[in-house]
Design a protein around this motif. Sequence first.
Motif, PDB file in Angstrom:
ATOM      1  N   GLY A  12       0.602  -1.313   0.478  1.00 52.65           N
ATOM      2  CA  GLY A  12       0.226  -0.529   0.204  1.00 52.65           C
ATOM      3  C   GLY A  12       0.963   1.436   0.038  1.00 52.65           C
ATOM      4  O   GLY A  12       2.118   1.280  -0.685  1.00 52.65           O
ATOM      5  N   ASP A  13       0.257   2.553   1.017  1.00 49.65           N
ATOM      6  CA  ASP A  13       1.259   3.919   0.060  1.00 49.65           C
ATOM      7  C   ASP A  13       1.326   4.080   1.928  1.00 49.65           C
ATOM      8  O   ASP A  13       1.939   2.911   2.781  1.00 49.65           O
ATOM      9  CB  ASP A  13      -0.493   4.436   0.205  1.00 49.65           C
ATOM     10  N   GLY A  14       2.122   5.640   1.805  1.00 50.78           N
ATOM     11  CA  GLY A  14       2.944   5.525   3.272  1.00 50.78           C
ATOM     12  C   GLY A  14       4.429   5.113   3.996  1.00 50.78           C
ATOM     13  O   GLY A  14       5.007   4.859   2.942  1.00 50.78           O
ATOM     14  N   ILE A  15       3.995   5.064   4.668  1.00 51.24           N
ATOM     15  CA  ILE A  15       4.787   4.182   5.421  1.00 51.24           C
ATOM     16  C   ILE A  15       4.325   3.106   5.815  1.00 51.24           C
ATOM     17  O   ILE A  15       5.116   1.270   6.046  1.00 51.24           O
ATOM     18  CB  ILE A  15       4.909   4.265   6.612  1.00 51.24           C
ATOM     19  N   GLY A  16       3.466   1.967   4.790  1.00 48.00           N
ATOM     20  CA  GLY A  16       2.794   0.688   4.049  1.00 48.00           C
ATOM     21  C   GLY A  16       4.179  -0.092   3.778  1.00 48.00           C
ATOM     22  O   GLY A  16       4.313  -1.616   4.539  1.00 48.00           O
ATOM     23  N   LYS A  41       3.739 -12.871  -1.838  1.00 45.68           N
ATOM     24  CA  LYS A  41       3.397 -12.272  -3.347  1.00 45.68           C
ATOM     25  C   LYS A  41       2.738 -11.077  -3.582  1.00 45.68           C
ATOM     26  O   LYS A  41       1.936 -10.894  -2.548  1.00 45.68           O
ATOM     27  CB  LYS A  41       2.839 -13.404  -4.231  1.00 45.68           C
ATOM     28  N   GLU A  42       3.687 -10.687  -4.103  1.00 54.79           N
ATOM     29  CA  GLU A  42       2.422  -8.977  -4.206  1.00 54.79           C
ATOM     30  C   GLU A  42       1.617  -8.182  -4.442  1.00 54.79           C
ATOM     31  O   GLU A  42       1.391  -9.058  -6.129  1.00 54.79           O
ATOM     32  CB  GLU A  42       4.196  -8.155  -3.974  1.00 54.79           C
ATOM     33  N   GLY A  43       0.988  -7.299  -3.966  1.00 56.89           N
ATOM     34  CA  GLY A  43      -0.682  -6.952  -5.222  1.00 56.89           C
ATOM     35  C   GLY A  43      -0.622  -5.471  -4.827  1.00 56.89           C
ATOM     36  O   GLY A  43      -0.356  -5.110  -3.864  1.00 56.89           O
ATOM     37  N   LEU A  44      -1.155  -4.667  -5.927  1.00 56.51           N
ATOM     38  CA  LEU A  44      -1.652  -3.741  -5.335  1.00 56.51           C
ATOM     39  C   LEU A  44      -2.798  -2.689  -4.986  1.00 56.51           C
ATOM     40  O   LEU A  44      -3.211  -3.832  -4.636  1.00 56.51           O
ATOM     41  CB  LEU A  44      -1.287  -2.029  -7.145  1.00 56.51           C
ATOM     42  N   ILE A  45      -2.885  -2.174  -3.716  1.00 52.25           N
ATOM     43  CA  ILE A  45      -4.214  -1.890  -3.009  1.00 52.25           C
ATOM     44  C   ILE A  45      -3.384  -0.095  -2.788  1.00 52.25           C
ATOM     45  O   ILE A  45      -2.872  -0.028  -2.728  1.00 52.25           O
ATOM     46  CB  ILE A  45      -3.879  -2.614  -1.598  1.00 52.25           C
ATOM     47  N   GLY A  46      -5.029   1.037  -2.848  1.00 50.87           N
ATOM     48  CA  GLY A  46      -4.812   2.015  -2.506  1.00 50.87           C
ATOM     49  C   GLY A  46      -4.532   3.168  -3.134  1.00 50.87           C
ATOM     50  O   GLY A  46      -4.596   2.419  -5.311  1.00 50.87           O
ATOM     51  N   GLY A  47      -3.565   4.167  -3.284  1.00 50.28           N
ATOM     52  CA  GLY A  47      -3.233   5.108  -3.317  1.00 50.28           C
ATOM     53  C   GLY A  47      -2.387   4.828  -4.785  1.00 50.28           C
ATOM     54  O   GLY A  47      -2.957   5.297  -6.189  1.00 50.28           O
ATOM     55  N   ILE A  48      -1.571   3.907  -4.437  1.00 48.46           N
ATOM     56  CA  ILE A  48      -0.064   3.009  -5.368  1.00 48.46           C
ATOM     57  C   ILE A  48      -0.954   2.777  -6.754  1.00 48.46           C
ATOM     58  O   ILE A  48      -0.584   1.987  -7.853  1.00 48.46           O
ATOM     59  CB  ILE A  48       0.608   2.032  -5.021  1.00 48.46           C
ATOM     60  N   ALA A  49      -2.139   1.704  -6.410  1.00 48.76           N
ATOM     61  CA  ALA A  49      -2.824   0.893  -7.502  1.00 48.76           C
ATOM     62  C   ALA A  49      -4.019   1.431  -8.150  1.00 48.76           C
ATOM     63  O   ALA A  49      -3.932   1.172  -9.432  1.00 48.76           O
ATOM     64  CB  ALA A  49      -4.026  -0.163  -6.469  1.00 48.76           C
ATOM     65  N   ILE A  50      -4.294   3.235  -7.968  1.00 47.77           N
ATOM     66  CA  ILE A  50      -4.567   4.106  -8.253  1.00 47.77           C
ATOM     67  C   ILE A  50      -4.000   3.952  -9.726  1.00 47.77           C
ATOM     68  O   ILE A  50      -4.149   4.588 -10.361  1.00 47.77           O
ATOM     69  CB  ILE A  50      -5.684   4.763  -7.880  1.00 47.77           C
ATOM     70  N   VAL A  76      -3.097   2.458   3.573  1.00 49.25           N
ATOM     71  CA  VAL A  76      -3.827   3.007   2.174  1.00 49.25           C
ATOM     72  C   VAL A  76      -4.018   4.262   2.323  1.00 49.25           C
ATOM     73  O   VAL A  76      -4.314   4.354   3.578  1.00 49.25           O
ATOM     74  CB  VAL A  76      -5.134   2.599   1.502  1.00 49.25           C
ATOM     75  N   GLY A  77      -3.978   5.104   1.652  1.00 50.39           N
ATOM     76  CA  GLY A  77      -4.430   6.313   1.697  1.00 50.39           C
ATOM     77  C   GLY A  77      -3.109   7.428   1.482  1.00 50.39           C
ATOM     78  O   GLY A  77      -1.724   7.274   2.036  1.00 50.39           O
ATOM     79  N   GLY A  78      -3.833   8.870   1.286  1.00 48.54           N
ATOM     80  CA  GLY A  78      -2.962   9.785   1.083  1.00 48.54           C
ATOM     81  C   GLY A  78      -2.920  10.826   0.923  1.00 48.54           C
ATOM     82  O   GLY A  78      -3.980  10.939   0.280  1.00 48.54           O
TER      83      GLY A  78
END
Length: 366
Positions: A12-16, A41-50, A76-78
């Motif tokens: 996810g985002d920020g310090i995630g 296995k990595e996947g995208l979520i949140g702002g970076i996924a947007i 997630v988020g920021g």
Amino acid sequence: MEKVFKIAVLKGDGIGPEVVDAALKVLDKVAELFNVKFEYKEGLIGGIAIDETGDPLPEETLKLCLESDAVLLGAVGGPKWDNLPQDKKPERGLLRIRKALNLYANLRPVKVFDALLGSSPLKPEVAKGTDLMVVRELVSGIYYGEPRGIYEEDGKRCGRNTMKYCEDEIARVARKAFEIARKRRKKLTSVDKANVLDVSALWREVVNEIAKEYPDVELEHLYVDNAAMQLVRRPSTFDVIVTGNIFGDILSDEAGVIPGSLGMLPSASIGDKYALYEPVHGSAPDIAGQGIANPIATILSVAMMLKYSFNLDKAAELVEKAVEETLNQGYRTADIYSEGTIKVNTQEMTEKIIENLERLYRELSF
Ligand code: IPM
Ligand code: MN
């Protein structure tokens, strides 16, 4: 042959990303000590996924989660995404994944470590010994109820949401809470607003019915306003608290502040088939990328994963002990630092915890 556990890793985002990387290092050590294997296995979520796909929860990420034994999520988020419409916000990715995996029970343990008593906003004698678990219903209630929306009525704008629970939704989360209480101090507090809300009257009725299956667990009911008050007056008297989505959202933040820093709080979101683990703190964009975030909430979240998803209770216990030991040795990240303690960054805190994990493993001779 050693067992392989598949973990979907959504940083996810920020310090995630920073705190998840720290927690994975701890998991690697657990794998080595306990002779198990974790596959990430990595996947995208949140702002970076947007940013990368236009969707806070891409199809591919959901598929990855459905094929995994457990999900580890950072945050997630920021500010970058704060002005997007409601259904495009990073937070929507979180609400959708909860629903898609049917993670109906959100477990938020709150434990006050003696070493951090001074950081609690409550008097030390009130906070001391607090060790409770909020079980929040997570996929229904007012968060998801229909009808909802902003609409026009008599030429005025009106807004509405619907708080609805059906008996099966209450029963399944109540059962989870009773099961958890049974493995702890056998006390369950159900929180509602049954003096006003019909939905709460049903909540109370169903919880009482389920209680008959658990005669060994002591059950009490509190109205949510009173519960909010009792939580800061006598937090150490609570064991397990079960409540609906929005009351749980609010009460878990209130309870969460008692140990002094959100940076300490893990969580698990559990359904019948899937489970997701994440720190309670958000993405903390103000300190992202600096390597100073507190990794403990995420490390304790993987401890919950070891216990609830993989039945590695001993490993879970050891990780928790290693965290406590590291705090007792005086190591603190910036958020929990106070004079006379040793300030460390994310990486140093993680290394200390891993050192303690190895040493405790040898000493306790499992
Ligand atoms: C939480 C958060 C979320 C919630 C938001 C970000 C949607 O506050 O996990 O408690 O309200 O459930
Ligand atoms: Mn919340």
